[in-house]
Design an enzyme around this catalytic site. Structure first.
Site, short mmCIF file in Angstrom:
data_model
loop_
_atom_site.label_atom_id
_atom_site.label_comp_id
_atom_site.label_asym_id
_atom_site.label_seq_id
_atom_site.Cartn_x
_atom_site.Cartn_y
_atom_site.Cartn_z
N ASP A 133 -49.77 -40.57 101.74
CA ASP A 133 -49.09 -39.90 100.58
C ASP A 133 -49.75 -41.62 99.41
O ASP A 133 -49.40 -41.63 98.93
CB ASP A 133 -47.92 -40.69 99.96
CG ASP A 133 -46.80 -39.86 101.46
OD1 ASP A 133 -47.66 -38.79 101.77
OD2 ASP A 133 -46.38 -40.12 101.65
N GLU A 136 -44.73 -30.14 97.73
CA GLU A 136 -43.82 -31.04 97.63
C GLU A 136 -46.08 -31.80 97.03
O GLU A 136 -47.11 -30.90 96.52
CB GLU A 136 -44.00 -32.28 98.28
CG GLU A 136 -44.84 -32.06 99.00
CD GLU A 136 -44.09 -32.34 100.82
OE1 GLU A 136 -43.19 -32.69 101.22
OE2 GLU A 136 -45.05 -32.67 102.13
O1 FUB Z 1 -43.79 -39.39 103.06
C1 FUB Z 1 -42.65 -38.58 103.29
C2 FUB Z 1 -42.95 -37.43 102.54
O2 FUB Z 1 -44.26 -36.95 103.39
C3 FUB Z 1 -43.40 -37.53 101.41
O3 FUB Z 1 -42.63 -37.91 99.83
C4 FUB Z 1 -44.36 -36.33 101.20
O4 FUB Z 1 -45.26 -36.05 100.05
C5 FUB Z 1 -44.54 -35.70 102.04
O5 FUB Z 1 -46.11 -36.53 102.81
#
Ligand code: FUB
Length: 363
Positions: free
Chosen positions: A52, A262
């Site tokens: 991320d 997301e």
């Molecule tokens: O790394 C945890 C979660 O996985 C992140 O917040 C999301 O975007 C996904 O990559």
């Protein structure tokens, strides 16, 4: 967020064992794992697992603010319980291809007074002579909130505020400062990111585990809020980030190839606002463009095809006149979805403003 599906199945079809390959280095693992053959870039960090990546230019260097993945032993499920991260490390580099420096632990979950568990994807910003680290973490009631911590240095250590940002919820904060100096936070994530549980304006513990479940209704949207000049609170209402199709209609919940899941990011190119994000269960990074930081945005296309691993999450940065895409895959762990590694590659805007689709494995 959810357990691995397509990419794991692809690996299994290829006869690839999904176990970690002991003490081998990333390159040796990549050689043994055909899924990574042709990878267009190498992992930037191999000593610990990172994901991320939110990248920024501070003090003439590139600083990377990633999640720090660990082997937690928690079972994989649709809530993402297996992503049980405990702290953040911050990294910097003077040039692409240069040495990547690990500045050590910048913030730990145990130092955040209101935090329960799961330190997920962070972002950072600079204003008022201060650096701000924004982070999602579940509070003691297991509800994701977004917190802020400050430091006089881009590498921390960061000191968290006593409470989460009022009115914040869900995950994946991304802070964009416009040319007029106003800063906005984009945030949200469905499924494990809990955004669907806020669809009636307050948290519904018994709300859906995934999305709203109505494929013909407008998709759940990411959120955007203007930040106060002190960068620690929202100024005014949280708004929907509406994404329209080419006919001007909001994307539908059933449109899993295009709807927001997301990992929001905002960049500005030639006066246009580019809102990019992950489509989650269809594993793409896509983008939409608009004329205001609030949107609406019109869907344009895919900027990164699926990586090996379930999640995909990125940031976009201009450094010394070159546009860069920071992203992650799972090369170092040989394909484990929750043990990821950060990578970087070039990103090309075409003359008409569109972004060339990048294939992470060069096929
Ligand atoms: O790394 C945890 C979660 O996985 C992140 O917040 C999301 O975007 C996904 O990559």
């Amino acid at each position: 967020m959810m357990k691995r599906l397509m990419n794991r199945d692809t690996l299994l079809l290829l006869g690839v064992p999904l176990v970690l390959l002991g003490a081998c280095n990333a390159q040796e693992k990549a050689k043994e794992n055909p899924a990574f053959k042709g990878a267009i870039s190498k992992p930037l960090i191999t000593e610990i697992y990172t994901a991320d990546p939110s990248a920024h230019v501070f003090e003439d260097k590139i600083y990377i603010y990633p999640s720090h993945d660990i082997e937690s032993g928690k079972p994989e499920n649709d809530n993402g319980d297996h992503f049980d991260m405990q702290d953040y490390h911050i990294f910097s580099m003077d040039s692409i291809g240069g040495k990547v420096k690990d500045h050590g632990i910048a913030l730990s979950v145990k130092d955040i007074p209101w935090a329960g568990r799961q330190l997920w994807a962070p972002d950072a910003a600079f204003k008022n002579g201060m650096y701000y680290l924004y982070f999602p973490v579940k509070d003691k009631k297991d509800v994701f909130r977004i917190g802020v911590a400050t430091s006089s240095s881009p590498s921390g250590p960061f000191v968290p505020e006593a409470k989460p940002i009022e009115g914040s919820y869900s995950i994946d904060p991304a802070v964009f400062t416009d040319s007029d100096g106003q800063s906005y936070m984009y945030f949200g994530g469905i499924w494990g990111g809990q955004l669907q549980r806020w669809s009636k304006g307050q948290y519904d513990e018994n709300g859906s585990k995934t999305d709203l479940g109505d494929s013909t209704a407008a998709a759940l949207t990411a959120k955007v809020a203007l930040l106060n000049p002190d960068m620690k609170q929202f100024s005014g209402a949280v708004k929907d980030v509406v994404i329209l199709d080419q006919q001007g209609k909001p994307l539908l919940g059933g449109d899993h190839g295009r709807r927001f899941f997301e990992g929001a990011w905002m960049h500005k190119y030639q006066g246009k606002y580019y809102f990019s994000y992950s489509t989650g269960d269809t594993h793409q990074l896509v983008y939409a463009t608009g004329d205001s930081p609030y949107g609406p945005f019109t869907y344009q296309g895919v900027l990164l095809s699926p990586v090996v691993g379930w999640t995909t999450h990125h940031s976009i940065l201009e450094y010394k006149g070159k546009w860069l895409l920071f992203y992650h895959d799972t090369e170092v762990s040989g394909g484990k979805t929750f043990l990821r590694n950060v990578k970087v590659t070039g990103l090309q805007h075409e003359a008409d403003g569109s972004i060339q689709t990048i294939n992470p494995y060069g096929k």
